[in-house]
Design a protein around this motif. Structure first.
Motif, PDB file in Angstrom:
ATOM      1  N   LEU A  14       0.830  -1.201   0.000  1.00  0.00           N
ATOM      2  CA  LEU A  14       0.000   0.000   0.000  1.00  0.00           C
ATOM      3  C   LEU A  14       0.864   1.251   0.000  1.00  0.00           C
ATOM      4  O   LEU A  14       0.636   2.191  -0.776  1.00  0.00           O
ATOM      5  N   CYS A  17       2.518   1.715  -3.364  1.00  0.00           N
ATOM      6  CA  CYS A  17       1.574   2.200  -4.378  1.00  0.00           C
ATOM      7  C   CYS A  17       1.279   3.682  -4.190  1.00  0.00           C
ATOM      8  O   CYS A  17       1.165   4.436  -5.163  1.00  0.00           O
ATOM      9  N   CYS A  18       1.157   4.121  -2.939  1.00  0.00           N
ATOM     10  CA  CYS A  18       0.959   5.545  -2.664  1.00  0.00           C
ATOM     11  C   CYS A  18       2.138   6.356  -3.187  1.00  0.00           C
ATOM     12  O   CYS A  18       1.961   7.414  -3.820  1.00  0.00           O
ATOM     13  N   ALA A 124      -3.392   8.177   4.338  1.00  0.00           N
ATOM     14  CA  ALA A 124      -2.963   7.038   3.523  1.00  0.00           C
ATOM     15  C   ALA A 124      -1.978   6.122   4.251  1.00  0.00           C
ATOM     16  O   ALA A 124      -1.510   5.149   3.667  1.00  0.00           O
ATOM     17  N   ILE A 167      -5.312   4.825  -1.489  1.00  0.00           N
ATOM     18  CA  ILE A 167      -4.094   5.519  -1.894  1.00  0.00           C
ATOM     19  C   ILE A 167      -4.390   6.921  -2.418  1.00  0.00           C
ATOM     20  O   ILE A 167      -3.484   7.752  -2.516  1.00  0.00           O
TER      21      ILE A 167
END
Length: 267
Positions: A14, A17-18, A124, A167
């Motif tokens: 995660l 991806c952010c 996030a 995200i």
């Protein structure tokens, strides 16, 4: 607050991806270098609220391209940044010292900074409690944390209530009271709380307009997908996310808050 059912590996995915999303040149095209509601004007407001003196030490967590770092330096502060994205940290490093790092494990000694800025980042972060404790740890006694972020009051519709929505700083957002509780649990006291949902509405509207123009330019062949790094599938997802975001912002489900929290002085 961790994501329900999240493993260490999925949490790292995660965060990666952010980092990839916010380092993408197409995102900058849509929302500018200061990729958050209120942009540098809201940052400037927070700096003024803190009344920092020249030479004060300031950290920007999630420093991105370095827009906030430039502003902090213009105010005479000794600024440093950290970002999960190696590409963004390298770009920000041209402005001020910046390193690759994780908000859940800040690579600084306790009490290093007079102020910490974390702008549209905590929403996030998978483990918000740990990140909040880290913010409080690196702030010197009497120093402050300036947090601005998306707020969530209610249920998000698909596709915002998804991994993509997380995200994009929506699905992982808390209520304003939720952020207050995190900071207070970390040992900080809230000095100021402001509602800036209008800034979020403005940013979403701007991104929708720019994405529509980009979609038209791609459709007519004025620009190619290679020039902006966005394929039609990504643009369609972006349109869906922004369309839903515009609706829930108008309904008051999504908003934006600015919090100034201070670490008590010793004794």
């Amino acid at each position: 607050m961790t994501i329900a059912g999240t493993t260490t590996s999925s949490a790292e995915l995660l965060k990666a991806c952010c980092a990839d999303l916010w380092a993408h040149p197409g995102i900058r095209l849509l929302v500018g270098d200061a990729v958050r509601p209120g942009g540098l004007e809201l940052t400037r407001r927070a700096v003024g609220d803190l009344a920092l003196t020249a030479g004060s030490r300031a950290l920007d967590v999630g420093c991105g391209t370095g827009a906030t770092l430039r502003l902090l330096q213009e105010q005479g502060l000794r600024a440093a940044g950290i970002d999960y994205s190696a590409a963004l940290a390298a770009e920000a490093g041209a402005t001020a010292p910046a390193a690759v790092g994780d908000s859940e494990r800040l690579p600084f000694r306790s009490g290093t900074f007079d102020a910490v800025f974390i702008e549209c980042v905590l929403s996030a972060v998978p483990d918000k409690e740990t990140a909040s404790a880290e913010l409080a740890r690196v702030v010197a006694p009497g120093g402050a944390v300036a947090l601005s972020d998306v707020t969530l009051d209610g249920q998000l519709p698909a596709p915002l209530d998804s991994f993509a929505g997380w995200i994009a700083c929506a699905a992982g957002a808390l209520s304003a009271g939720g952020y207050v509780a995190l900071l207070e649990d970390a040992g900080l006291w809230i000095e100021r709380s402001e509602d800036h949902r209008g800034a979020l509405a403005d940013l979403v509207a701007q991104a929708r307009r720019r994405l529509a123009l980009l979609q038209g330019a791609l459709g007519t062949g004025v620009v190619g997908t290679g020039e902006v790094g966005l394929d039609p599938g990504v643009i369609e997802l972006g349109q869906a996310l922004l369309g839903q975001a515009e609706g829930v912002v108008a309904d008051g489900v999504l908003g934006y808050t600015l919090l100034i929290a201070r670490r008590p002085k010793r004794g």
